[in-house]
Design an enzyme around this catalytic site. Structure first.
Site, PDB file in Angstrom:
ATOM      1  N   LYS A 147       0.872  -1.183   0.000  1.00 46.75           N
ATOM      2  CA  LYS A 147       0.000   0.000   0.000  1.00 46.75           C
ATOM      3  C   LYS A 147       0.905   1.228   0.000  1.00 46.75           C
ATOM      4  O   LYS A 147       1.735   1.391   0.891  1.00 46.75           O
ATOM      5  CB  LYS A 147      -0.884  -0.014   1.248  1.00 46.75           C
ATOM      6  CG  LYS A 147      -1.653   1.291   1.446  1.00 46.75           C
ATOM      7  CD  LYS A 147      -2.659   1.171   2.571  1.00 46.75           C
ATOM      8  CE  LYS A 147      -3.292   2.514   2.883  1.00 46.75           C
ATOM      9  NZ  LYS A 147      -4.283   2.424   3.963  1.00 46.75           N
TER      10      LYS A 147
ATOM     11  N   LYS B 131      -2.304  -1.600  -3.694  1.00 47.19           N
ATOM     12  CA  LYS B 131      -3.110  -0.384  -3.590  1.00 47.19           C
ATOM     13  C   LYS B 131      -2.242   0.849  -3.634  1.00 47.19           C
ATOM     14  O   LYS B 131      -1.275   0.895  -2.872  1.00 47.19           O
ATOM     15  CB  LYS B 131      -3.867  -0.465  -2.254  1.00 47.19           C
ATOM     16  CG  LYS B 131      -4.575   0.798  -1.864  1.00 47.19           C
ATOM     17  CD  LYS B 131      -5.105   0.684  -0.467  1.00 47.19           C
ATOM     18  CE  LYS B 131      -5.648   2.046  -0.062  1.00 47.19           C
ATOM     19  NZ  LYS B 131      -6.010   2.112   1.313  1.00 47.19           N
TER      20      LYS B 131
HETATM   21  C1  PBG Z   1      -7.393   3.246   6.127  1.00 46.85           C
HETATM   22  C2  PBG Z   1      -7.653   3.116   4.644  1.00 46.85           C
HETATM   23  C3  PBG Z   1      -7.504   4.095   3.650  1.00 46.85           C
HETATM   24  C4  PBG Z   1      -7.955   3.512   2.465  1.00 46.85           C
HETATM   25  C5  PBG Z   1      -8.322   2.200   2.760  1.00 46.85           C
HETATM   26  N1  PBG Z   1      -8.121   1.981   4.116  1.00 46.85           N
HETATM   27  C6  PBG Z   1      -7.072   5.491   3.735  1.00 46.85           C
HETATM   28  C7  PBG Z   1      -5.680   5.819   4.087  1.00 46.85           C
HETATM   29  O1  PBG Z   1      -4.818   4.957   4.217  1.00 46.85           O
HETATM   30  O2  PBG Z   1      -5.460   7.010   4.286  1.00 46.85           O
HETATM   31  C8  PBG Z   1      -8.030   4.203   1.139  1.00 46.85           C
HETATM   32  C9  PBG Z   1      -9.023   3.664   0.175  1.00 46.85           C
HETATM   33  C10 PBG Z   1      -9.431   4.577  -0.935  1.00 46.85           C
HETATM   34  O3  PBG Z   1      -8.842   5.655  -1.179  1.00 46.85           O
HETATM   35  O4  PBG Z   1     -10.391   4.209  -1.624  1.00 46.85           O
HETATM   36  N2  PBG Z   1      -6.068   3.135   6.461  1.00 46.85           N
HETATM   37 ZN    ZN Z   2      -5.478   3.840   8.520  1.00 45.73          ZN
END
Ligand code: PBG
Ligand code: ZN
Length: 340
Positions: free
Chosen positions: A210, A263
């Site tokens: 991620k 992601k």
């Molecule tokens: C929580 C999380 C996030 C997303 C999924 N889980 C936001 C982040 O990490 O700030 C993002 C998903 C999206 O943008 O559709 N940690």
């Molecule tokens: Zn988070």
């Protein structure tokens, strides 16, 4: 004349004629190694602690945030059209709920656990995944518990995240998906599930690769989860960090992940391809994140792309790169567009 034609044909390598392979719609389908189908789609649901809420999210076209009382009515037609799986995100809106440890994340009366119960009751066959993170519930908005200097307290964070994951599984979640990106949480979650005698019936879907970037803005609007100070660059991966992504994938694989998420998706297809080699024995999931979804909508509104065509093109790209599952805000549209 006759001779020249003959020479032309002769000079053409037989293998250079490819068009015979895709001159018909069916042939074009035969060219895909994996076809997009409804059972690959995981639909994100934002559930707030305001039970009767149904609020459109301005930066996420066609997506709403719901309270537990409104969820079933919204999902019923989608399930009827073949939606198989959802991923839940809790959004506490009430004042005074957030604290430095994210205590509300697994509140039995909170939106995720209540959401699981309502969905389980109304849609017994729906596969329920839960995003596991603390950022929606912490006063500082970071994904873990912090040390006095504001950096992540790894040990306390992973202990807390594992406890939340176990409580979601206890409440009936089929799958827990930790998105915090804090080192070592997969092992801790797996150990917690084993101790709770839930490991055999809970899928641990790790957000392994991620990346920290500019594509989560609309999600943070929907989930009210922006950090109040600083950013997430010390736990989410740097966009250029291919080596780090490979190490994270190998680590999570060794810690017992059952599936892994890449992601964002469109900008990280090389990582997806590599993940399908490194984690060849696990299902790979692409997360088409909020910013990517909003960008495609914006481009379609401007007349730059056709929404349906670009949705297929992007999602086919994930399958080509090795994904088998896709978390996508386009799920309701694909249920209309796909036959199965
Ligand atoms: C929580 C999380 C996030 C997303 C999924 N889980 C936001 C982040 O990490 O700030 C993002 C998903 C999206 O943008 O559709 N940690
Ligand atoms: Zn988070």
């Amino acid at each position: 004349m006759h001779k020249a034609e003959f020479l032309d044909i002769d000079q053409t390598e037989i293998s250079s004629v490819l068009a015979g392979g895709y001159n018909h719609p069916l042939l074009r389908e035969w060219q895909s190694e994996r076809q997009l189908s409804k059972n690959m789609l995981i639909f994100p649901l934002f559930i707030s602690d305001n039970p009767d809420e149904s609020t459109p999210i301005e930066s996420l076209p066609n997506i709403k945030r719901f309270g537990v009382n409104k969820l079933s009515e919204y999902l019923k037609p989608l399930v009827a059209k073949g939606l198989k799986s959802v991923i839940l995100f809790g959004v506490p809106l009430k004042a005074g709920i957030k604290d430095e440890f994210g205590t509300a994340a697994d509140d039995p009366e909170g939106p995720v656990i209540q959401g699981i119960k309502v969905l389980r009751e109304n849609f017994p066959d729906l596969y329920i995944a839960c995003d596991v993170c603390l950022c929606e519930y912490t006063s500082h908005g970071h994904c873990g518990v912090l040390l006095p200097d504001g950096t992540i307290d790894r040990e306390r964070s992973v202990a807390r995240i594992a406890a939340v994951a176990v409580n979601y599984a206890k409440a009936g979640a089929n799958c827990v998906a930790p998105s915090d990106m804090i080192d070592g949480r997969i092992k801790e979650i797996k150990r917690g599930l084993i101790n709770a005698k839930l490991a055999h019936k809970t899928f641990v879907l790790s957000y392994s690769a991620k990346f920290s970037g500019n594509l989560y803005g609309p999600f943070r609007d929907a989930a009210c989860s922006s950090p109040s100070a600083g950013d997430r660059k010390c736990y989410q991966l740097p966009p250029a960090g291919r080596g780090l992504a490979r190490r994270a994938l190998k680590r999570d694989l060794n810690e017992g992940a059952d599936g892994i998420i890449i992601k964002p998706s469109t900008f990280y297809l090389d990582i997806m391809r590599e993940a399908s080699d490194i984690c060849a024995d696990l299902p790979i999931c692409a997360y088409h994140v909020s910013g990517e979804y909003a960008m495609l909508h914006a481009a379609a509104e401007k007349g730059i792309v056709d929404l349906k065509t670009i949705a297929f093109e992007s999602h086919q790209g994930f399958l080509r790169a090795g994904a088998r599952l896709i978390i996508t805000y386009f799920a309701p549209e694909f249920l209309e567009w796909l036959d199965n």
